[in-house]
Scaffold this active site. Structure first.
Site, short mmCIF file in Angstrom:
data_model
loop_
_atom_site.label_atom_id
_atom_site.label_comp_id
_atom_site.label_asym_id
_atom_site.label_seq_id
_atom_site.Cartn_x
_atom_site.Cartn_y
_atom_site.Cartn_z
N TYR A 70 0.84 -1.21 0.00
CA TYR A 70 0.00 0.00 0.00
C TYR A 70 0.88 1.25 0.00
O TYR A 70 0.67 2.18 -0.80
CB TYR A 70 -0.90 -0.03 1.23
CG TYR A 70 -1.76 1.19 1.42
CD1 TYR A 70 -2.90 1.40 0.63
CD2 TYR A 70 -1.46 2.14 2.40
CE1 TYR A 70 -3.70 2.53 0.81
CE2 TYR A 70 -2.25 3.27 2.58
CZ TYR A 70 -3.37 3.45 1.79
OH TYR A 70 -4.15 4.58 1.97
N ILE B 95 -7.69 9.04 8.82
CA ILE B 95 -8.99 9.65 8.57
C ILE B 95 -10.09 8.62 8.86
O ILE B 95 -9.96 7.46 8.45
CB ILE B 95 -9.10 10.12 7.09
CG1 ILE B 95 -7.89 10.97 6.67
CG2 ILE B 95 -10.42 10.85 6.86
CD1 ILE B 95 -7.71 12.29 7.41
P1 NAP Z 1 -13.06 3.94 1.50
O1 NAP Z 1 -13.98 4.57 2.48
O2 NAP Z 1 -12.71 2.50 1.64
O3 NAP Z 1 -13.63 4.22 0.02
C1 NAP Z 1 -12.94 3.72 -1.09
C2 NAP Z 1 -13.59 4.24 -2.35
O4 NAP Z 1 -12.84 3.77 -3.48
C3 NAP Z 1 -15.00 3.74 -2.53
O5 NAP Z 1 -15.76 4.77 -3.14
C4 NAP Z 1 -14.84 2.56 -3.50
O6 NAP Z 1 -15.99 2.30 -4.30
C5 NAP Z 1 -13.73 3.12 -4.38
N1 NAP Z 1 -13.01 2.08 -5.14
C6 NAP Z 1 -12.27 1.08 -4.65
N2 NAP Z 1 -11.74 0.36 -5.66
C7 NAP Z 1 -12.17 0.94 -6.81
C8 NAP Z 1 -11.97 0.67 -8.19
N3 NAP Z 1 -11.20 -0.36 -8.59
N4 NAP Z 1 -12.57 1.46 -9.11
C9 NAP Z 1 -13.34 2.51 -8.71
N5 NAP Z 1 -13.57 2.81 -7.42
C10 NAP Z 1 -12.98 2.04 -6.48
O7 NAP Z 1 -11.65 4.72 1.47
P2 NAP Z 1 -11.22 6.14 2.06
O8 NAP Z 1 -10.72 5.95 3.42
O9 NAP Z 1 -12.26 7.14 1.77
O10 NAP Z 1 -9.93 6.41 1.16
C11 NAP Z 1 -9.96 7.17 -0.03
C12 NAP Z 1 -8.53 7.37 -0.51
O11 NAP Z 1 -7.77 8.02 0.52
C13 NAP Z 1 -7.81 6.07 -0.80
O12 NAP Z 1 -6.97 6.24 -1.92
C14 NAP Z 1 -6.97 5.84 0.43
O13 NAP Z 1 -5.83 5.06 0.16
C15 NAP Z 1 -6.62 7.26 0.80
N6 NAP Z 1 -6.25 7.43 2.21
C16 NAP Z 1 -7.14 7.13 3.20
C17 NAP Z 1 -6.77 7.30 4.52
C18 NAP Z 1 -7.67 7.01 5.68
O14 NAP Z 1 -7.21 7.10 6.84
N7 NAP Z 1 -8.93 6.70 5.46
C19 NAP Z 1 -5.47 7.76 4.83
C20 NAP Z 1 -4.60 8.05 3.80
C21 NAP Z 1 -5.00 7.88 2.48
P3 NAP Z 1 -17.16 1.25 -3.78
O15 NAP Z 1 -17.88 1.97 -2.68
O16 NAP Z 1 -17.99 1.04 -4.97
O17 NAP Z 1 -16.44 0.04 -3.30
#
Ligand code: NAP
Length: 272
Positions: free
Chosen positions: A180, A213
């Site tokens: 990751y 987050i």
């Molecule tokens: P999340 O709540 O798990 O949501 C993930 C999103 O990505 C969902 O809308 C999902 O769609 C979509 N997705 C996954 N695989 C996909 C694909 N192959 N094609 C199109 N859409 C896809 O994640 P999040 O926490 O909001 O994270 C969003 C971004 O921020 C990610 O890149 C993550 O790595 C980054 N990030 C998050 C954190 C954190 O603490 N949360 C920290 C650093 C970075 P479905 O709903 O249809 O599955």
């Protein structure tokens, strides 16, 4: 009064710390945005913020139709404009077709936010190529696929903004997240290289690196390690999707006209 903190009559002092964008100014009126992974979490908050600023916002997702519909209702309920656009960011052809659809419908794509991402954590030696290919295909190749499609249009327009959602672990590393973190570090290399390559075309490319987050992605982390992380955050709280959306909205606004190839960390001071 020169040099005084009261150089202006009291009536003219700006009494709020609130940023004008937070007051819902339509600073993206007439623009079209694509946010990948907009059905939940950070992507949802980003999409809502861009739509509230006046952008017609395409909401990409993969599986979770009901949740994507909910994001769309939130946007339209606030008098914003949005469309659902289901495709797998890991699929090169699907990403090109999706962007073509946007161009057919709107004639332009001004903003791309590469947010879709997944984690698959585990001890590295217990993981195999099938595991890491899934993460690399979504997090890194997904951004390549969508960026390539969007750039074709942005180059013709000689205008565009791309924001890649990286992560704090791209810079700090994290045990159990080698693959990751590699994808998220890859996004930083991509951001900086493309920022240099496309600056002359007025296409500005930046990254936002969130810390911890509160979303579905982090919901499964047990209470004890959550509390441990919280103790290490100078601002003494976990982040919200809105915290990240604010940084993205800034980067696509006119206020960021002279910013490209940068990484904005949104982590409460956890990493400096
Ligand atoms: P999340 O709540 O798990 O949501 C993930 C999103 O990505 C969902 O809308 C999902 O769609 C979509 N997705 C996954 N695989 C996909 C694909 N192959 N094609 C199109 N859409 C896809 O994640 P999040 O926490 O909001 O994270 C969003 C971004 O921020 C990610 O890149 C993550 O790595 C980054 N990030 C998050 C954190 C954190 O603490 N949360 C920290 C650093 C970075 P479905 O709903 O249809 O599955």
């Amino acid at each position: 009064m020169k040099g005084s903190r009261h150089a202006e009559p009291p009536g003219r002092i700006h009494m709020t710390n609130e940023h004008p964008h937070a007051r819902g100014g339509k600073f993206l009126e007439g623009q079209t945005a694509l946010v990948t992974g907009a059905s939940r979490g950070i992507g949802r908050a980003v999409a809502r913020r861009l739509a509230a600023a006046g952008a017609c916002t395409y909401l990409n997702y993969l599986k979770n139709e009901a949740s994507a519909e909910e994001t769309l209702s939130m946007i339209t309920g606030a008098e914003g404009s949005g469309m659902l656009l289901r495709f797998d960011v890991a699929d090169f052809g699907a990403a090109q077709e999706a962007v073509q659809q946007i161009i057919r419908e709107r004639g332009t794509l001004d903003i791309l936010v590469n947010n879709a991402g997944i984690t698959l954590d585990g001890i590295f030696v217990r993981m195999g190529p099938d595991d890491w290919n899934t993460v690399i295909d979504t997090n890194l190749k997904g951004a390549l696929n969508c960026t390539r499609a969007a750039l074709r249009c942005m180059m013709k327009q000689r205008r565009g903004r791309i924001v890649n959602i990286s992560s704090i672990v791209a810079e700090t590393g994290n045990p159990g997240q080698a693959v990751y973190a590699a994808t998220k570090a890859g996004l930083l290399g991509l951001t900086k290289s493309l920022a240099r390559e496309f600056a002359s075309r007025n296409i500005l490319i930046n990254a936002v690196a969130p810390g911890f987050i509160e979303t579905d992605m982090t919901a499964a982390i047990p209470e004890a390690p959550r509390a441990d992380v919280k103790k290490m955050i100078p601002l003494e709280r976990l982040g919200t999707p809105d915290d990240v959306a604010g940084a993205v909205a800034f980067l696509v606004s006119k206020d960021a006209d002279y910013i490209t190839g940068q990484v904005i960390h949104v982590n409460g001071g956890l990493y400096m």
